[in-house]
Design a protein around this motif. Structure first.
Motif, PDB file in Angstrom:
ATOM      1  N   LEU A   7       0.834  -1.198   0.000  1.00  0.00           N
ATOM      2  CA  LEU A   7       0.000   0.000   0.000  1.00  0.00           C
ATOM      3  C   LEU A   7       0.872   1.252   0.000  1.00  0.00           C
ATOM      4  O   LEU A   7       2.027   1.223   0.433  1.00  0.00           O
ATOM      5  N   SER A   8       0.272   2.346  -0.435  1.00  0.00           N
ATOM      6  CA  SER A   8       0.986   3.627  -0.410  1.00  0.00           C
ATOM      7  C   SER A   8       1.123   4.099   1.038  1.00  0.00           C
ATOM      8  O   SER A   8       0.426   3.614   1.941  1.00  0.00           O
ATOM      9  N   ASP A   9       2.009   5.055   1.255  1.00  0.00           N
ATOM     10  CA  ASP A   9       2.199   5.603   2.601  1.00  0.00           C
ATOM     11  C   ASP A   9       0.888   6.177   3.138  1.00  0.00           C
ATOM     12  O   ASP A   9       0.571   6.010   4.312  1.00  0.00           O
ATOM     13  N   GLY A  10       0.138   6.860   2.286  1.00  0.00           N
ATOM     14  CA  GLY A  10      -1.123   7.458   2.697  1.00  0.00           C
ATOM     15  C   GLY A  10      -2.136   6.416   3.137  1.00  0.00           C
ATOM     16  O   GLY A  10      -2.840   6.603   4.133  1.00  0.00           O
ATOM     17  N   GLU A  11      -2.207   5.320   2.412  1.00  0.00           N
ATOM     18  CA  GLU A  11      -3.147   4.251   2.764  1.00  0.00           C
ATOM     19  C   GLU A  11      -2.750   3.577   4.080  1.00  0.00           C
ATOM     20  O   GLU A  11      -3.602   3.285   4.918  1.00  0.00           O
ATOM     21  N   GLU A  16      -3.552   2.972  10.047  1.00  0.00           N
ATOM     22  CA  GLU A  16      -3.037   3.181  11.402  1.00  0.00           C
ATOM     23  C   GLU A  16      -3.926   4.146  12.180  1.00  0.00           C
ATOM     24  O   GLU A  16      -4.218   3.922  13.358  1.00  0.00           O
ATOM     25  N   LEU A  17      -4.378   5.216  11.542  1.00  0.00           N
ATOM     26  CA  LEU A  17      -5.256   6.172  12.220  1.00  0.00           C
ATOM     27  C   LEU A  17      -6.578   5.521  12.603  1.00  0.00           C
ATOM     28  O   LEU A  17      -7.116   5.769  13.689  1.00  0.00           O
ATOM     29  N   ASP A  18      -7.106   4.684  11.718  1.00  0.00           N
ATOM     30  CA  ASP A  18      -8.356   3.995  12.008  1.00  0.00           C
ATOM     31  C   ASP A  18      -8.175   3.053  13.201  1.00  0.00           C
ATOM     32  O   ASP A  18      -9.030   2.989  14.085  1.00  0.00           O
TER      33      ASP A  18
END
Length: 68
Positions: A7-11, A16-18
């Motif tokens: 996955l991309s860094d953003g994904e 992680e935030l979720d």
């Protein structure tokens, strides 16, 4: 099974935030921490888009777990 490293860094950041949002709501629901944990989590996020995403995740998990 999915490989998270693909996955991309953003994904990966959103995942992680979720997870952090879900865990924070769980901790509040179970009396491990107080409601200030929500503000603390949000204050640790510098990016506005990430903060908005985390806020939506918090709302989702609060509703699911019955935390006001």
């Amino acid at each position: 099974m999915h490989n998270l490293t693909l996955l991309s860094d953003g994904e990966r950041t959103r995942i992680e935030l979720d997870k952090q949002a879900a865990y924070t709501v769980w901790k509040v629901k179970n009396g491990k921490v107080g409601y200030e944990a929500f503000a603390e989590l949000m204050n640790n996020i510098e990016d506005d888009d990430e903060r908005d995403f985390c806020e939506k995740s918090l709302s989702k998990y609060k509703m699911q777990l019955g935390v006001n």
